[in-house]
Design an enzyme around this catalytic site. Structure first.
Site, PDB file in Angstrom:
ATOM      1  N   ASP A 100       9.733  -1.024  -8.486  1.00 57.37           N
ATOM      2  CA  ASP A 100      11.143  -0.907  -7.407  1.00 57.37           C
ATOM      3  C   ASP A 100      12.331  -0.916  -8.711  1.00 57.37           C
ATOM      4  O   ASP A 100      12.355  -1.750  -9.378  1.00 57.37           O
ATOM      5  CB  ASP A 100      10.825  -1.636  -6.288  1.00 57.37           C
ATOM      6  N   ASP A 125      13.379   2.268 -12.147  1.00 52.26           N
ATOM      7  CA  ASP A 125      12.935   3.962 -11.540  1.00 52.26           C
ATOM      8  C   ASP A 125      12.318   4.621 -11.435  1.00 52.26           C
ATOM      9  O   ASP A 125      12.314   5.671 -12.760  1.00 52.26           O
ATOM     10  CB  ASP A 125      15.006   4.701 -11.974  1.00 52.26           C
ATOM     11  N   VAL A 126      11.316   5.108 -10.685  1.00 50.73           N
ATOM     12  CA  VAL A 126      10.328   5.757 -11.502  1.00 50.73           C
ATOM     13  C   VAL A 126      10.747   7.362 -11.624  1.00 50.73           C
ATOM     14  O   VAL A 126      10.035   8.305 -11.978  1.00 50.73           O
ATOM     15  CB  VAL A 126       9.290   6.685  -9.639  1.00 50.73           C
ATOM     16  N   ASN A 143       4.554   5.795  -4.041  1.00 49.07           N
ATOM     17  CA  ASN A 143       5.097   5.472  -2.620  1.00 49.07           C
ATOM     18  C   ASN A 143       6.902   5.731  -2.883  1.00 49.07           C
ATOM     19  O   ASN A 143       7.223   5.405  -1.565  1.00 49.07           O
ATOM     20  CB  ASN A 143       4.330   3.697  -2.169  1.00 49.07           C
ATOM     21  N   TYR A 169      14.055  16.571   1.440  1.00 46.66           N
ATOM     22  CA  TYR A 169      13.170  15.779   1.603  1.00 46.66           C
ATOM     23  C   TYR A 169      11.434  16.837   2.172  1.00 46.66           C
ATOM     24  O   TYR A 169      10.965  16.340   1.104  1.00 46.66           O
ATOM     25  CB  TYR A 169      13.157  14.681   3.214  1.00 46.66           C
ATOM     26  N   LYS A 184       8.593  16.951  -0.283  1.00 45.97           N
ATOM     27  CA  LYS A 184       6.705  15.538  -0.032  1.00 45.97           C
ATOM     28  C   LYS A 184       6.374  17.671   0.349  1.00 45.97           C
ATOM     29  O   LYS A 184       4.509  17.332   0.191  1.00 45.97           O
ATOM     30  CB  LYS A 184       7.206  15.825   1.516  1.00 45.97           C
ATOM     31  N   THR A 222      10.536   1.254   8.440  1.00 42.67           N
ATOM     32  CA  THR A 222      10.602   0.642   7.808  1.00 42.67           C
ATOM     33  C   THR A 222      12.631   0.456   7.417  1.00 42.67           C
ATOM     34  O   THR A 222      13.446   1.928   7.751  1.00 42.67           O
ATOM     35  CB  THR A 222      10.584   1.425   6.085  1.00 42.67           C
TER      36      THR A 222
HETATM   37  N1  LIG Z   1       9.160   5.677   6.973  1.00 46.25           N
HETATM   38  C1  LIG Z   1       8.736   6.367   7.286  1.00 46.25           C
HETATM   39  O1  LIG Z   1       9.075   7.114   8.602  1.00 46.25           O
HETATM   40  C2  LIG Z   1       8.462   7.334   6.885  1.00 46.25           C
HETATM   41  C3  LIG Z   1       6.726   8.975   6.897  1.00 46.25           C
HETATM   42  C4  LIG Z   1       7.111   9.744   5.541  1.00 46.25           C
HETATM   43  C5  LIG Z   1       6.800   9.154   4.407  1.00 46.25           C
HETATM   44  N2  LIG Z   1       7.582   7.854   4.078  1.00 46.25           N
HETATM   45  C6  LIG Z   1       7.341   7.446   2.918  1.00 46.25           C
HETATM   46  O2  LIG Z   1       6.826   6.433   2.681  1.00 46.25           O
HETATM   47  C7  LIG Z   1       7.121   5.582   1.053  1.00 46.25           C
HETATM   48  C8  LIG Z   1       7.490   4.624   1.049  1.00 46.25           C
HETATM   49  O3  LIG Z   1       8.729   4.023   1.829  1.00 46.25           O
HETATM   50  P1  LIG Z   1       9.169   3.300   3.443  1.00 46.25           P
HETATM   51  O4  LIG Z   1       9.450   3.886   4.425  1.00 46.25           O
HETATM   52  O5  LIG Z   1       8.682   2.414   2.897  1.00 46.25           O
HETATM   53  O6  LIG Z   1      10.816   3.212   2.929  1.00 46.25           O
HETATM   54  P2  LIG Z   1      11.475   1.458   2.411  1.00 46.25           P
HETATM   55  O7  LIG Z   1      12.870   2.531   2.149  1.00 46.25           O
HETATM   56  O8  LIG Z   1      11.208   1.048   3.453  1.00 46.25           O
HETATM   57  O9  LIG Z   1      10.443   1.741   0.959  1.00 46.25           O
HETATM   58  C9  LIG Z   1      10.748   1.974  -0.197  1.00 46.25           C
HETATM   59  C10 LIG Z   1      10.930   1.039  -1.268  1.00 46.25           C
HETATM   60  O10 LIG Z   1      11.151   2.425  -2.881  1.00 46.25           O
HETATM   61  C11 LIG Z   1      11.875   2.003  -3.460  1.00 46.25           C
HETATM   62  N3  LIG Z   1      12.919   3.116  -4.001  1.00 46.25           N
HETATM   63  C12 LIG Z   1      13.331   3.817  -3.585  1.00 46.25           C
HETATM   64  N4  LIG Z   1      13.677   5.202  -4.858  1.00 46.25           N
HETATM   65  C13 LIG Z   1      13.358   4.299  -5.728  1.00 46.25           C
HETATM   66  C14 LIG Z   1      13.444   4.961  -6.945  1.00 46.25           C
HETATM   67  N5  LIG Z   1      14.020   5.930  -8.420  1.00 46.25           N
HETATM   68  N6  LIG Z   1      12.396   4.174  -8.346  1.00 46.25           N
HETATM   69  C15 LIG Z   1      11.728   2.889  -7.455  1.00 46.25           C
HETATM   70  N7  LIG Z   1      12.372   2.684  -7.053  1.00 46.25           N
HETATM   71  C16 LIG Z   1      12.032   3.058  -5.223  1.00 46.25           C
HETATM   72  C17 LIG Z   1      13.240   1.619  -2.469  1.00 46.25           C
HETATM   73  O11 LIG Z   1      13.621   0.306  -3.050  1.00 46.25           O
HETATM   74  C18 LIG Z   1      12.512   0.785  -2.230  1.00 46.25           C
HETATM   75  O12 LIG Z   1      12.111  -0.410  -1.713  1.00 46.25           O
HETATM   76  C19 LIG Z   1       8.222   7.071   0.586  1.00 46.25           C
HETATM   77  O13 LIG Z   1       7.653   7.798  -0.090  1.00 46.25           O
HETATM   78  C20 LIG Z   1       8.885   7.881   2.022  1.00 46.25           C
HETATM   79  O14 LIG Z   1       9.080   9.407   1.165  1.00 46.25           O
HETATM   80  C21 LIG Z   1       8.479   7.516   5.424  1.00 46.25           C
END
Ligand SMILES: NC(=O)c1ccc[n+]([C@@H]2O[C@H](COP(=O)([O-])OP(=O)(O)OC[C@H]3O[C@@H](n4cnc5c(N)ncnc54)[C@H](O)[C@@H]3O)[C@@H](O)[C@H]2O)c1
Length: 262
Positions: free
Chosen positions: A44, A70-71, A97, A166, A170, A201
């Site tokens: 992360d 950073d990914v 993720n 977005y 996706k 989240t």
């Molecule tokens: N929460 C939702 O409703 C939802 C719905 C569909 C998909 N998602 C997907 O789930 C995944 C996780 O998201 P979440 O909801 O847990 O959000 P979140 O913001 O709680 O977690 C995302 C994590 O990714 C890290 N991150 C962000 N950019 C980064 C980078 N460039 N390099 C490394 N780490 C990075 C952040 O620091 C954070 O810890 C994401 O891919 C998101 O698109 C979430």
């Protein structure tokens, strides 16, 4: 654990990598996989959040290593995977993720290029960089599992929320999942994607008044009539990470309160 759970859902002896492990789904996944017996490499950009996740993993008696990276940074991801080679020497599971939400909420003709490039870099290019590193190792092993976090917006457009960037990234993750699944199925590597609906989240600031409008819209469009918590994806993740899903590859699984059934 009950015999059947121990038999097909156990991750004992497995080395798993989770990106975006400092909060939300990533933290819930890391803890769930530790409880199932896996050791973890956590990637992360947020070192404080990663430290908290590491503590939760260690409390469960498993090994966890932090990689602040950073990914979207190809060199940083290559270095992180080299570090994982040194600590684990293999990768059984990768959970792609890490992701960011839409910064710009407007129509495509007004979309700023910098925001577009950033969301593509993190949400799509990041999945490519991490998958490529993992697949190099999994191909040599002739085994592995990759789980990609896509979204309902990878299956349909996000029109009413103006989620152009977005939804584009996706949708790319969904088809990258299918492509990788086809290329690596003969090599005992299973690759699937989860399409979550709306979960609470850190991806959105729920204190922001604009977010309240989005929450109400999403509730209205979700047949279950509610948002979910991050912990509600753990079962699907464990299924895809374990031998329970050994004949499953290229599947795109909605966990969305019925959203995509319409
Ligand atoms: N929460 C939702 O409703 C939802 C719905 C569909 C998909 N998602 C997907 O789930 C995944 C996780 O998201 P979440 O909801 O847990 O959000 P979140 O913001 O709680 O977690 C995302 C994590 O990714 C890290 N991150 C962000 N950019 C980064 C980078 N460039 N390099 C490394 N780490 C990075 C952040 O620091 C954070 O810890 C994401 O891919 C998101 O698109 C979430």
């Amino acid at each position: 654990m009950m015999a059947i759970l121990d038999d097909i859902f156990s991750l004992k002896g497995k080395a798993a990598v989770v990106t975006g492990a400092a909060s939300g789904f990533g933290r819930a996944f890391a803890v769930a996989m530790a409880e199932a017996g896996a050791d973890l490499a956590l990637i992360d950009t947020n070192p404080q959040g990663l430290k908290q996740t590491v503590e939760l993993v260690r409390e469960r008696g498993r090994v966890a290593h932090i990689h602040v990276a950073d990914v979207s940074d190809e060199a940083a991801i290559c270095a992180a995977f080299k570090g994982i080679d040194e600590s684990f020497g293999r990768i059984d599971i990768l959970v792609n993720n890490a992701g960011i939400g839409e910064r710009f909420r407007g129509k495509i003709h007004e979309y700023p290029s910098a925001d577009w490039k950033r969301i593509v870099d993190v949400n799509l290019n990041g999945v490519f960089y991490c998958s490529r590193e993992a697949l190099r190792r999994m191909y040599a092993q002739q085994s592995g599992k990759i789980i990609n976090l896509a979204s309902i917006w990878g299956m349909v457009g996000g029109g009413f929320l103006n989620a152009g960037g977005y939804a584009t990234t996706k949708g790319g993750v969904v088809n990258l999942t299918r492509e990788m699944a086809l290329e690596y199925a003969p090599h005992n590597i299973q690759i699937n994607a989860i399409c979550p609906g709306f979960h609470r989240t850190s991806i959105m600031d729920f204190g922001d008044p604009q977010s309240q409008g989005i929450v109400e819209l999403m509730k209205a469009h979700t047949p279950a009539g509610r948002l979910a918590g991050a912990e509600e994806l753990r079962g699907t993740l464990l299924y895809l990470a374990s031998s329970a899903s050994n004949f499953m590859s290229g599947s795109i699984i909605a966990v969305d309160g019925g959203f995509l059934a319409r």
